[in-house]
Structures are given as structure tokens and as C-alpha cells.
Design an enzyme around this catalytic site. Structure first.
Site, PDB file in Angstrom:
ATOM      1  CE  LYS A  52      -3.941  -2.468   2.014  1.00  0.00           C
ATOM      2  NZ  LYS A  52      -4.559  -2.813   3.268  1.00  0.00           N
ATOM      3  CD  GLN A  96      -3.607  -4.446   6.421  1.00  0.00           C
ATOM      4  OE1 GLN A  96      -3.432  -3.571   5.773  1.00  0.00           O
ATOM      5  NE2 GLN A  96      -4.028  -5.772   6.017  1.00  0.00           N
ATOM      6  CG  ASP A 119      -9.770  -0.457   4.876  1.00  0.00           C
ATOM      7  OD1 ASP A 119      -9.488  -0.552   3.641  1.00  0.00           O
ATOM      8  OD2 ASP A 119      -9.450  -0.668   6.119  1.00  0.00           O
TER       9      ASP A 119
END
Ligand code: NAD
Length: 294
Positions: A52, A96, A119
């Protein structure tokens, strides 16, 4: 004969769109920024976070990687999230998954400013997805699947779509996207308590497999000409590989592929799309926050 939907190539197209968008935002004085928080040392998470951050660098997106020890408390993690909420150089925040067991992941997600929740897991964004409010953030993996269907020219309107799996990360948002206006599919969501999954799948024009069970979907579950999107990423032992394992999806590719009109491979299907759509969401956040403050 089925056509293979090349996720790497579709993801490359999405990333090129992002590159142009970054330049356009910077020309308007908005320097997009993403913060990625990693708690602990899970090796798979380290790989995901690494890619990422690398993709941000490649596109000219500012990124901040925050690595915290596995012993970090819930309160300490939430405090880090709050600091990032207040940081004007950061437009997107992600923690994460999965965090260490003592952390309440849902509480952490709720602490993220929904305007920075790239997200798309915050309840406000879940609601916006259900309401078809485009100012919300759509979870990256199902958004990537929709993009793959579009790239493969799949007609979703009126199609029978079966989503296998009902997680908040993939299955549920996937079902909402497929049934939304403009997509207009007729959607069935199957899960671990569903009866006769093979029969449910045999009705499907489109199957989205997001179960996490290696090669569960078999060839005789597939209607001739169906489109199959395989979200699963499963490690199985393979002594012939140097690593000792290989990656397979939730679909028994070799027997399913000959029956489909189109199918995604694993790896190289949905996987590359998830990061590409994360970049898209980060730019959406930068655009929305930038417009709000300028
Ligand atoms: P999850 O474990 O949260 O959810 C799995 C779902 O499958 C559950 O809703 C469960 O009800 C359902 N299920 C389990 N057994 C079943 C059965 N026998 N029949 C029918 N349904 C059953 O998993 P998730 O986070 O949604 O991920 C699913 C898979 O997708 C995993 O392999 C994961 O690694 C992969 N994944 C890939 C990406 C990507 O970028 N490609 C992103 C997220 C998840």
C-alpha cells in the site's frame, strides 16, 4: 471457452486514472495523504502494508506508515487514530486488519473520522452504501469486483447473482453494490448456514466467491456461461514450491473455468484491484476534504 479477467491489467488502468487525479488535485493545492497503521508483526499484514505504501509512493500520494508494537493497548491505538483524524495532511486512515486479539477492531473503526475512512468500514459509510449515497466510501475489494465485471463487459442488470459469504468486508457490501441502481442484479447471499449451496450456485449468471475455503466451488455447481469472480486467497501446502505453499482461490479453477464465459484467476484477479481501489478512495477523501476546507 472462458475468458480470463486480468485483474493486473484492470488495476493498472485504475492506477493510471489515479495518477492523473493526483496531478489534478495537486494543481488545486491538495496534496493527498494516506496513513496506514500496523499493530504487531503479522507477516501477511506487513506485506499488505508495504505494498500500500509503495503504491502511494508510485502515484505521488503522501503516505505515513505507523508501526506499533503488538502490546499496544486499545486506548493507545485509538489515541493514534484521533491524532490522524486531526492531521490536515492525512485524508485517508486505515488500520491494517487483523489487529492483535486484545484490540476491539470495531471500536477502532468507529474512532476513525468517517470522512477519512477509506476502507469503508465505519457505520456511517456502511449506511451511505446502503443508501446509495456516493459521498461514502465503498470497501475496496467489492468495489474492485464491480470494476472487474464492468471491464469484462458483464451485463449485471436483471442477472441472477450469487454472493457466497456475508462478511462486512466483502460479502455484504458486494451484495449491496450488485443490487444498487445502475447494477440492478437480482442478488442471493449464501453463507455457512445456507442449504444446498451447489443448487443455489447453479441458478447464477454471476458468482462472487468470498468464503476463505480453498477450491470449494466445484465445476458441477456452475451454469454454462456463468461469470465467476473469485475473491478467496488461501495458502495451501505445495512441496514443489520453494516457499512450500501456493495461493489458490475459493474456486476449483481448473474444473470451473471451462464452464464459464469469464473468470478471475488467483493470484492476479481480485487481489490487485483491492489496492487500486484503496488509492481511488484516498483520492476521493482528499477531494471531498479539500473542497470542504478550501
Ligand atoms: P470471512 O471469514 O469474514 O467470511 C467468510 C464468509 O463465508 C462468512 O460469511 C461465512 O458465512 C461464509 N462461509 C463459510 N463457510 C461457508 C460454506 N461452507 N458455505 C457457504 N458460505 C460459507 O472472510 P472474508 O474476509 O469475507 O474473506 C473471504 C475470502 O476472501 C478469504 O479467502 C480472504 O482471504 C479473501 N479476501 C481477499 C481479498 C482480496 O483482496 N482479494 C480481500 C478480502 C478478503
Amino acid at each position: 471457452m472462458s475468458s480470463v479477467i486480468d485483474g493486473k491489467s484492470v488495476a493498472a488502468t485504475v492506477l493510471e486514472e489515479c495518477r492523473a487525479e493526483v496531478l489534478e488535485l495537486k494543481a488545486r493545492g491538495i496534496n493527498p495523504g494516506l496513513a496506514v497503521v500496523l499493530v504487531g508483526e503479522d507477516p501477511a499484514s506487513q506485506v499488505y502494508v508495504g505494498s500500500k505504501v509503495r503504491t502511494c509512493g508510485d502515484l505521488g500520494i503522501h503516505s505515513q506508515k505507523i508501526v506499533l508494537p503488538a502490546s499496544t493497548s486499545q486506548e493507545e491505538l485509538v489515541a493514534v487514530v484521533r491524532e490522524l483524524n486531526a492531521d490536515p495532511s492525512i485524508h485517508g486512515i486505515l488500520v491494517q486488519s487483523p489487529p492483535p486479539k486484545h484490540i476491539d477492531e470495531e471500536a477502532v473503526v468507529r474512532a476513525i473520522d468517517p470522512r477519512k475512512d477509506v476502507d469503508g468500514f465505519h457505520p456511517e459509510n456502511v449506511a451511505k452504501l446502503a443508501l446509495e449515497d456516493k459521498t461514502g466510501f465503498v470497501p475496496c475489494t467489492p468495489a474492485g469486483c464491480m470494476r472487474l465485471l464492468a471491464a469484462a463487459g458483464v451485463k449485471t442488470a436483471g442477472a441472477e447473482a450469487v454472493v457466497i459469504g456475508r462478511s462486512m468486508i466483502v460479502g455484504k457490501p458486494m451484495a449491496l453494490l450488485l443490487m444498487a441502481k445502475g447494477s440492478d442484479a437480482t442478488v442471493t447471499v449464501a453463507h455457512s448456514r445456507s442449504h444446498d449451496l451447489p443448487a443455489i450456485c447453479r441458478r447464477a449468471d454471476i458468482i462472487i466467491a468470498a468464503v476463505g475455503r480453498p477450491e470449494m466451488v466445484k465445476g458441477d455447481w456452475i451454469k454454462d456461461g456463468a461469470v465467476v469472480i473469485d475473491v478467496g486467497i488461501n495458502r495451501i501446502e505445495d512441496p514443489s514450491k520453494k516457499s512450500g505453499y501456493r495461493l489458490v482461490g475459493d474456486v476449483a479453477y481448473d474444473e470451473v473455468a471451462p464452464k464459464c464465459s469469464a473468470i478471475t484467476p488467483v493470484p492476479g484477479g481480485v487481489g490487485p484491484m483491492t489496492i487500486a481501489l484503496l488509492m481511488k478512495n484516498t483520492l476521493q477523501a482528499a477531494r471531498q476534504l479539500g473542497s470542504a476546507t478550501s
